[in-house]
Design a protein around this motif. Structure first.
Motif, PDB file in Angstrom:
ATOM      1  N   UNK A 101       0.841  -1.188   0.000  1.00 17.14           N
ATOM      2  CA  UNK A 101       0.000   0.000   0.000  1.00 17.14           C
ATOM      3  C   UNK A 101       0.881   1.245   0.000  1.00 17.14           C
ATOM      4  N   UNK A 102       0.572   2.214  -0.871  1.00 23.39           N
ATOM      5  CA  UNK A 102       1.372   3.427  -0.938  1.00 23.39           C
ATOM      6  C   UNK A 102       1.110   4.296   0.268  1.00 23.39           C
ATOM      7  N   UNK A 103       2.121   5.067   0.715  1.00 25.21           N
ATOM      8  CA  UNK A 103       1.940   5.930   1.868  1.00 25.21           C
ATOM      9  C   UNK A 103       0.929   7.024   1.574  1.00 25.21           C
ATOM     10  N   UNK A 104       0.317   7.533   2.624  1.00 27.49           N
ATOM     11  CA  UNK A 104      -0.690   8.580   2.459  1.00 27.49           C
ATOM     12  C   UNK A 104      -0.042   9.854   1.928  1.00 27.49           C
ATOM     13  N   UNK A 105      -0.728  10.549   0.978  1.00 30.87           N
ATOM     14  CA  UNK A 105      -0.170  11.806   0.479  1.00 30.87           C
ATOM     15  C   UNK A 105      -0.339  12.955   1.454  1.00 30.87           C
ATOM     16  N   UNK A 106      -1.153  12.758   2.492  1.00 24.93           N
ATOM     17  CA  UNK A 106      -1.378  13.801   3.495  1.00 24.93           C
ATOM     18  C   UNK A 106      -0.795  13.307   4.820  1.00 24.93           C
ATOM     19  N   UNK A 107       0.089  14.094   5.411  1.00 26.96           N
ATOM     20  CA  UNK A 107       0.898  13.616   6.533  1.00 26.96           C
ATOM     21  C   UNK A 107       0.134  13.483   7.839  1.00 26.96           C
ATOM     22  N   UNK A 108      -0.913  14.274   8.040  1.00 23.39           N
ATOM     23  CA  UNK A 108      -1.592  14.261   9.340  1.00 23.39           C
ATOM     24  C   UNK A 108      -3.053  14.655   9.188  1.00 23.39           C
ATOM     25  N   UNK A 109      -3.838  14.368  10.213  1.00 20.20           N
ATOM     26  CA  UNK A 109      -5.239  14.769  10.204  1.00 20.20           C
ATOM     27  C   UNK A 109      -5.372  16.288  10.240  1.00 20.20           C
ATOM     28  N   UNK A 110      -4.470  16.949  10.937  1.00 20.71           N
ATOM     29  CA  UNK A 110      -4.493  18.412  10.980  1.00 20.71           C
ATOM     30  C   UNK A 110      -4.287  18.982   9.579  1.00 20.71           C
ATOM     31  N   UNK A 111      -3.327  18.431   8.827  1.00 19.69           N
ATOM     32  CA  UNK A 111      -3.090  18.891   7.457  1.00 19.69           C
ATOM     33  C   UNK A 111      -4.315  18.627   6.587  1.00 19.69           C
ATOM     34  N   UNK A 112      -4.929  17.467   6.760  1.00 20.00           N
ATOM     35  CA  UNK A 112      -6.123  17.131   5.979  1.00 20.00           C
ATOM     36  C   UNK A 112      -7.261  18.096   6.280  1.00 20.00           C
ATOM     37  N   UNK A 113      -7.408  18.456   7.550  1.00 18.87           N
ATOM     38  CA  UNK A 113      -8.465  19.402   7.932  1.00 18.87           C
ATOM     39  C   UNK A 113      -8.211  20.763   7.292  1.00 18.87           C
ATOM     40  N   UNK A 114      -6.976  21.226   7.322  1.00 22.84           N
ATOM     41  CA  UNK A 114      -6.648  22.519   6.713  1.00 22.84           C
ATOM     42  C   UNK A 114      -7.010  22.523   5.228  1.00 22.84           C
ATOM     43  N   UNK A 115      -6.673  21.440   4.539  1.00 22.70           N
ATOM     44  CA  UNK A 115      -6.954  21.352   3.100  1.00 22.70           C
ATOM     45  C   UNK A 115      -8.461  21.364   2.849  1.00 22.70           C
ATOM     46  N   UNK A 116      -9.219  20.619   3.643  1.00 19.01           N
ATOM     47  CA  UNK A 116     -10.673  20.563   3.465  1.00 19.01           C
ATOM     48  C   UNK A 116     -11.306  21.932   3.686  1.00 19.01           C
ATOM     49  N   UNK A 117     -10.866  22.647   4.713  1.00 21.72           N
ATOM     50  CA  UNK A 117     -11.427  23.970   5.001  1.00 21.72           C
ATOM     51  C   UNK A 117     -11.035  24.975   3.928  1.00 21.72           C
ATOM     52  N   UNK A 118      -9.803  24.867   3.414  1.00 23.67           N
ATOM     53  CA  UNK A 118      -9.366  25.763   2.333  1.00 23.67           C
ATOM     54  C   UNK A 118     -10.188  25.509   1.072  1.00 23.67           C
ATOM     55  N   UNK A 119     -10.465  24.238   0.758  1.00 20.26           N
ATOM     56  CA  UNK A 119     -11.263  23.910  -0.425  1.00 20.26           C
ATOM     57  C   UNK A 119     -12.662  24.500  -0.299  1.00 20.26           C
ATOM     58  N   UNK A 120     -13.223  24.451   0.895  1.00 22.85           N
ATOM     59  CA  UNK A 120     -14.554  25.030   1.094  1.00 22.85           C
ATOM     60  C   UNK A 120     -14.525  26.541   0.901  1.00 22.85           C
ATOM     61  N   UNK A 121     -13.442  27.186   1.343  1.00 26.68           N
ATOM     62  CA  UNK A 121     -13.315  28.633   1.166  1.00 26.68           C
ATOM     63  C   UNK A 121     -13.208  29.014  -0.304  1.00 26.68           C
ATOM     64  N   UNK A 122     -12.783  28.080  -1.139  1.00 26.78           N
ATOM     65  CA  UNK A 122     -12.615  28.324  -2.577  1.00 26.78           C
ATOM     66  C   UNK A 122     -13.845  27.864  -3.354  1.00 26.78           C
ATOM     67  N   UNK A 123     -15.008  28.327  -2.926  1.00 26.57           N
ATOM     68  CA  UNK A 123     -16.276  27.987  -3.589  1.00 26.57           C
ATOM     69  C   UNK A 123     -16.552  26.493  -3.601  1.00 26.57           C
ATOM     70  N   UNK A 124     -16.139  25.794  -2.531  1.00 24.79           N
ATOM     71  CA  UNK A 124     -16.408  24.360  -2.467  1.00 24.79           C
ATOM     72  C   UNK A 124     -15.644  23.569  -3.504  1.00 24.79           C
ATOM     73  N   UNK A 125     -14.398  23.943  -3.736  1.00 26.15           N
ATOM     74  CA  UNK A 125     -13.539  23.251  -4.698  1.00 26.15           C
ATOM     75  C   UNK A 125     -13.473  21.756  -4.376  1.00 26.15           C
TER      76      UNK A 125
END
Length: 243
Positions: free
Chosen positions: A1-25
């Motif tokens: 199994x390939x390693x996760x491209x996102x290092x931590x849950x905190x990083x994943x949360x930041x990305x999800x919130x940023x995507x929402x700020x960008x018109x729900x990207x």
């Protein structure tokens, strides 16, 4: 199994919130674009170094050199960068996790709540930003984890990955869920409960907590105990045998 491209849950949360700020990207597409710029894994440190111009270039892709308009306003780009930096998340949008050790709440059950903002039941299974994870017992309700769905949304089968994200829970509360997704949740051993009107997460959990001492059949099956009606029947049978 390939390693996760996102290092931590905190990083994943930041990305999800940023995507929402960008018109729900679309989160999967956003993760892919970030990986091209930053290379895996996506860490909090890497996200914290991005600038507004970096984000504009990432979103413009092959058209960046032409000064392409990326379809979002400058303030949205700034807000997304603040989310990627982690600013305001911990004290605002990110609820406080309570200390919990396995086994400290005998007879309790684990419940996931689909959420987008704060400590609210305000998410659909297939599109919520995260799941709030609670341990619910007769005497206490504890928020023990917050799990971003950003990494799951990068999977080939998003609904299966979201189901796996909460497969240590017995129940998931959502505002809505489609039939195919519900089937995958059930296969993961989780019972979906729809609350279309949503609301504060703890209000729904307080209602559930009130049923633990005298559970209806569906909840009794989840808890692995006799239902309230069956328990009364067994008690009457024991009394008859003792007479």
């Amino acid at each position: 199994m390939s390693p996760s491209p996102i290092a931590s849950r905190e990083a994943a949360l930041r990305i999800a919130l940023a995507a929402r700020a960008l018109n729900g990207l679309d989160v999967k597409a956003f993760v892919g674009a970030l990986l091209e710029k930053l290379e895996p894994p996506l860490t909090e440190a890497k996200l914290g170094k991005l600038t507004v111009e970096d984000l504009r270039v990432i979103l413009a892709g092959d058209f960046a050199e032409q000064g392409c308009h990326v379809g979002v306003e400058g303030e949205q780009l700034k807000e997304a960068v603040r989310m990627l930096w982690g600013q305001g998340i911990e004290n605002g949008d990110f609820p406080v996790i309570e200390a919990y050790a396995d086994g400290e709440m005998p007879g309790s059950i684990r419940v996931a709540v689909a959420a987008n903002r704060g400590e609210n039941l305000d998410g659909h299974f297939g599109s919520c930003d995260r799941f709030l994870i609670y341990q619910v017992g007769q005497q206490a309700i504890k928020l023990i984890d917050v799990r971003s769905t950003a990494e799951a949304d990068g999977a080939e089968d998003k609904n299966a990955a979201r189901s796996a994200l909460i497969n240590d829970c017995q129940i998931v509360y959502i505002q809505s869920i489609g039939g195919p997704a519900a089937a995958k949740v059930v296969r993961a051993g989780v019972h979906p409960v729809k609350k279309p009107t949503g609301g504060p997460a703890r209000e729904a959990l307080l209602e559930l907590q009130g049923r633990l001492s005298c559970p209806p059949p569906w909840l009794a099956q989840i808890m692995g105990v006799p239902s309230a009606s069956l328990a009364r029947f067994e008690e009457e049978l024991e009394n008859e045998e003792a007479a």
